[in-house]
Design a protein around this motif. Structure first.
Motif, PDB file in Angstrom:
ATOM      1  N   PRO A 264       0.829  -1.214   0.000  1.00 43.97           N
ATOM      2  CA  PRO A 264       0.000   0.000   0.000  1.00 43.97           C
ATOM      3  C   PRO A 264       0.857   1.255   0.000  1.00 43.97           C
ATOM      4  N   GLY A 265       0.394   2.287  -0.723  1.00 36.15           N
ATOM      5  CA  GLY A 265       1.085   3.570  -0.740  1.00 36.15           C
ATOM      6  C   GLY A 265       2.144   3.714  -1.799  1.00 36.15           C
ATOM      7  N   LYS A 266       2.493   2.632  -2.491  1.00 40.51           N
ATOM      8  CA  LYS A 266       3.527   2.704  -3.512  1.00 40.51           C
ATOM      9  C   LYS A 266       2.897   3.009  -4.871  1.00 40.51           C
ATOM     10  N   TYR A 267       3.503   3.946  -5.609  1.00 43.20           N
ATOM     11  CA  TYR A 267       2.957   4.352  -6.901  1.00 43.20           C
ATOM     12  C   TYR A 267       3.184   3.279  -7.958  1.00 43.20           C
ATOM     13  N   GLY A 268       2.226   3.173  -8.893  1.00 45.04           N
ATOM     14  CA  GLY A 268       2.384   2.243 -10.004  1.00 45.04           C
ATOM     15  C   GLY A 268       1.408   2.539 -11.123  1.00 45.04           C
ATOM     16  N   HIS A 269       1.619   1.881 -12.254  1.00 44.27           N
ATOM     17  CA  HIS A 269       0.734   2.017 -13.407  1.00 44.27           C
ATOM     18  C   HIS A 269      -0.524   1.181 -13.176  1.00 44.27           C
ATOM     19  N   VAL A 270      -1.687   1.749 -13.457  1.00 39.88           N
ATOM     20  CA  VAL A 270      -2.952   1.046 -13.275  1.00 39.88           C
ATOM     21  C   VAL A 270      -3.109  -0.013 -14.365  1.00 39.88           C
ATOM     22  N   ALA A 271      -3.371  -1.251 -13.957  1.00 33.35           N
ATOM     23  CA  ALA A 271      -3.601  -2.357 -14.889  1.00 33.35           C
ATOM     24  C   ALA A 271      -4.961  -2.974 -14.591  1.00 33.35           C
ATOM     25  N   VAL A 272      -5.718  -3.264 -15.634  1.00 33.40           N
ATOM     26  CA  VAL A 272      -7.097  -3.726 -15.487  1.00 33.40           C
ATOM     27  C   VAL A 272      -7.291  -5.046 -16.214  1.00 33.40           C
ATOM     28  N   SER A 273      -7.940  -5.987 -15.551  1.00 26.03           N
ATOM     29  CA  SER A 273      -8.369  -7.236 -16.182  1.00 26.03           C
ATOM     30  C   SER A 273      -9.879  -7.337 -16.051  1.00 26.03           C
ATOM     31  N   GLY A 274     -10.523  -7.915 -17.060  1.00 24.92           N
ATOM     32  CA  GLY A 274     -11.968  -8.102 -16.982  1.00 24.92           C
ATOM     33  C   GLY A 274     -12.627  -7.990 -18.341  1.00 24.92           C
ATOM     34  N   ASP A 275     -13.879  -8.423 -18.393  1.00 22.31           N
ATOM     35  CA  ASP A 275     -14.605  -8.474 -19.665  1.00 22.31           C
ATOM     36  C   ASP A 275     -14.856  -7.110 -20.279  1.00 22.31           C
ATOM     37  N   MET A 276     -14.764  -6.025 -19.489  1.00 22.81           N
ATOM     38  CA  MET A 276     -15.065  -4.698 -20.044  1.00 22.81           C
ATOM     39  C   MET A 276     -13.913  -4.123 -20.867  1.00 22.81           C
ATOM     40  N   ASN A 277     -12.759  -4.785 -20.873  1.00 27.85           N
ATOM     41  CA  ASN A 277     -11.623  -4.277 -21.631  1.00 27.85           C
ATOM     42  C   ASN A 277     -11.877  -4.323 -23.133  1.00 27.85           C
ATOM     43  N   MET A 278     -11.276  -3.386 -23.835  1.00 25.62           N
ATOM     44  CA  MET A 278     -11.395  -3.332 -25.293  1.00 25.62           C
ATOM     45  C   MET A 278     -10.803  -4.576 -25.939  1.00 25.62           C
TER      46      MET A 278
ATOM     47  N   GLN B  41       1.409  -2.687 -27.079  1.00 28.16           N
ATOM     48  CA  GLN B  41       2.122  -1.894 -26.077  1.00 28.16           C
ATOM     49  C   GLN B  41       1.372  -1.804 -24.752  1.00 28.16           C
ATOM     50  N   VAL B  42       0.033  -1.924 -24.806  1.00 27.27           N
ATOM     51  CA  VAL B  42      -0.762  -1.706 -23.592  1.00 27.27           C
ATOM     52  C   VAL B  42      -1.467  -2.966 -23.093  1.00 27.27           C
ATOM     53  N   MET B  43      -1.483  -4.034 -23.887  1.00 30.27           N
ATOM     54  CA  MET B  43      -2.178  -5.251 -23.472  1.00 30.27           C
ATOM     55  C   MET B  43      -1.177  -6.382 -23.281  1.00 30.27           C
ATOM     56  N   TYR B  44      -1.180  -6.937 -22.061  1.00 28.73           N
ATOM     57  CA  TYR B  44      -0.298  -8.040 -21.712  1.00 28.73           C
ATOM     58  C   TYR B  44      -1.161  -9.178 -21.177  1.00 28.73           C
ATOM     59  N   GLY B  45      -1.397 -10.174 -22.019  1.00 32.00           N
ATOM     60  CA  GLY B  45      -2.298 -11.246 -21.608  1.00 32.00           C
ATOM     61  C   GLY B  45      -3.690 -10.677 -21.388  1.00 32.00           C
ATOM     62  N   ASP B  46      -4.226 -10.872 -20.182  1.00 37.92           N
ATOM     63  CA  ASP B  46      -5.565 -10.346 -19.888  1.00 37.92           C
ATOM     64  C   ASP B  46      -5.514  -8.958 -19.264  1.00 37.92           C
ATOM     65  N   LYS B  47      -4.313  -8.384 -19.135  1.00 34.58           N
ATOM     66  CA  LYS B  47      -4.157  -7.076 -18.492  1.00 34.58           C
ATOM     67  C   LYS B  47      -4.076  -5.963 -19.530  1.00 34.58           C
ATOM     68  N   LEU B  48      -4.792  -4.876 -19.240  1.00 31.28           N
ATOM     69  CA  LEU B  48      -4.717  -3.648 -20.026  1.00 31.28           C
ATOM     70  C   LEU B  48      -4.035  -2.604 -19.153  1.00 31.28           C
ATOM     71  N   ILE B  49      -2.891  -2.100 -19.599  1.00 27.23           N
ATOM     72  CA  ILE B  49      -2.148  -1.104 -18.837  1.00 27.23           C
ATOM     73  C   ILE B  49      -2.653   0.278 -19.231  1.00 27.23           C
ATOM     74  N   LEU B  50      -3.203   1.001 -18.267  1.00 27.27           N
ATOM     75  CA  LEU B  50      -3.782   2.317 -18.537  1.00 27.27           C
ATOM     76  C   LEU B  50      -2.728   3.407 -18.431  1.00 27.27           C
ATOM     77  N   ASN B  51      -3.090   4.592 -18.853  1.00 29.13           N
ATOM     78  CA  ASN B  51      -2.156   5.711 -18.916  1.00 29.13           C
ATOM     79  C   ASN B  51      -2.176   6.542 -17.638  1.00 29.13           C
ATOM     80  N   ASP B  52      -2.429   5.885 -16.505  1.00 24.50           N
ATOM     81  CA  ASP B  52      -2.556   6.581 -15.228  1.00 24.50           C
ATOM     82  C   ASP B  52      -1.660   5.940 -14.170  1.00 24.50           C
ATOM     83  N   ILE B  53      -1.216   6.779 -13.255  1.00 26.67           N
ATOM     84  CA  ILE B  53      -0.424   6.328 -12.103  1.00 26.67           C
ATOM     85  C   ILE B  53      -1.261   6.526 -10.847  1.00 26.67           C
TER      86      ILE B  53
END
Length: 480
Positions: A323-337, A349-361
């Protein structure tokens, strides 16, 4: 549920006479909506439009627009929304990229009415689209550069609608008002969530006003509002509030960071209403929702909604568990593009397996809440010290003469980068750079104090209120 259109048909069977969509003062029931969708799809078939064809839809008359959107979905075509009164240059660029089979447009395209009426008897049986087929291509807002085109499937539209309905308490009794631009995913997703659950949605192109909220609430007994953050601020700053929102239980801030101090203002005026802050992107739908009554923080993005799994990734691609450590937001789930349209390299560049790496920290706390820090690339490196633009903006906006502000980085030989602050003064207030600078010197550490303050007529924001920081960076470069 395989698709939104299937949900509409099932809701039509349950309550055919119930109002589904109200556009200004024109209403369409679930029964009528189902017939119009089926007619639109049947006319596509009669005109031999192949499944998978790309069809551009102008978000003009919103009832016709949503009939067309869902009619495309039913026939198996791909809907590409675009805003009414689009500039000719923007339209031509989109047209040349998409190469659509049809364009529905008031002045220079197909007429919705020609496809929403049929002289023949419609087929009895309905075959619904498969959940994994692409059904829409949406344009990003372009806040960090040139807009991209994002492909979504029936599955991702349903998952996003489920996230919204679950996280903001939308059900069959919901009566929601929104004027979020409906050519954007953030606008039409709110409508899809209502149609999924069998509620009623009131939509308008009109700018936000207290009179319109009062009128629609009196007419239709609203339970929900979905507003952009600037309209939420206008609501909280309004002199009148008595009985304005009677009966409304929930308000959703849908498209951007909450302004500093807005939660306090909101609950001082509307203590019986729950304010939700919803975080998502065009690429990933709505994935984090904060109930501000439970977590009183403007920076809080919330907790993952029902279909979303969230984690943070460090610069090495490893998951952050502290907790408290900064990182790139990654999302998994059916709502991904499914991916970016015809941009395989960008997708990879932004999709790794089932993860979508967003442009936010962001970071998360010990209770599982996620907090926004900055967009990737916005953090300013001042001599090795990391400075977030939002931290400077939150201080600057407290200066009484400011209406809006935005901080960007400028390259600097000595420090690497330095902060530059663009400011928009309130109407009737003279530019007071010296007074503002003295105020900031009393509130910020030396390395966080902007090295330049630039007054502008208006801070550039998208139609949904998101800050166009890239435009300001280019402006600063041109002024240098």
């Amino acid at each position: 549920m395989q698709s939104i259109v299937q949900a509409v048909f099932e809701n039509s069977a349950l309550f055919p006479d119930k109002k589904a969509i109200i556009y200004n003062d024109t209403a369409i029931s679930y029964g009528e909506l189902t017939k119009k969708i089926k007619t639109f799809a049947y006319n596509l078939k009669l005109k031999k439009i192949p499944k998978g064809s790309r069809i551009m839809l102008e978000a003009d008359n919103l009832i016709s627009y949503f009939c067309g959107f869902l009619g495309c979905q039913l026939h198996g075509c791909i809907a590409i929304p675009f805003e009414k009164n689009i500039s000719i240059y923007k339209f031509q660029e989109l047209f040349q990229t998409i190469k659509p089979k049809l364009v529905f447009m008031r002045n220079n395209g197909e007429d919705y009415n020609d496809y929403l009426h049929c002289g023949e008897e419609l087929p009895v049986n309905t075959i619904f689209p498969k959940y994994d087929t692409v059904c829409s291509i949406d344009s990003t807002t372009g806040t960090t550069g040139k807009p991209s085109l994002v492909m979504h499937t029936n599955r991702s539209l349903v998952a996003t609608a489920e996230n919204l309905s679950y996280g903001t308490h939308i059900d069959a009794d919901t009566v929601l008002f929104t004027n979020i631009p409906f050519a954007l995913a953030s606008g039409y997703r709110r409508v899809m969530a209502i149609l999924l659950k069998g509620g009623t949605v009131i939509v308008t192109h009109d700018a936000f006003s207290l009179d319109s909220i009062s009128y629609f609430n009196e007419m239709y007994h609203l339970t929900h509002l979905a507003l952009i953050s600037s309209d939420l601020s206008a609501l909280c700053d309004a002199a009148r509030s008595d009985h304005l929102l009677d009966g409304i239980k929930y308000i959703e801030s849908a498209t951007g960071e909450l302004p500093e101090g807005i939660i306090t203002k909101f609950y001082q005026k509307f203590s019986k209403i729950t304010l939700f802050n919803v975080y998502g992107t065009t690429e990933s739908g709505c994935v984090l929702i904060n109930n501000t009554k439970e977590n009183f923080s403007e920076d809080c993005l919330g907790k993952p909604s029902c279909n979303a799994k969230i984690c943070l990734m460090d610069e090495n691609g490893d998951e952050i568990t502290t907790p408290g450590k900064y990182g790139h937001v990654a999302v998994s789930g059916d709502m991904n593009m499914q991916g970016y349209y015809r941009k395989k390299d960008l997708t990879e560049q932004v999709m790794y397996g089932d993860k979508l790496i967003l442009n936010d920290i962001a970071y998360f706390d010990e209770n599982g809440y996620y907090y926004f820090i900055s967009r990737v690339g916005d953090i300013i490196n001042v001599g090795g010290r990391k400075v977030t633009p939002k931290g400077i903006e939150n201080i600057a906006i407290k200066y009484e003469n400011l209406a809006d502000c935005a901080c960007v980085a400028k390259e600097d030989l000595k420090h690497g980068q330095i902060p530059v602050l663009f400011v928009q003064y309130k109407d009737g207030c003279d530019a007071d750079t010296e007074g503002l600078m003295n105020f900031l010197k009393g509130e910020l550490e030396d390395y966080r104090i902007p090295k330049k303050i630039i007054p502008v007529e208006k801070i550039p924001r998208t139609a949904t209120g998101k800050l166009m920081r890239k435009s300001l960076s280019l402006m600063e470069y041109n002024l240098s």
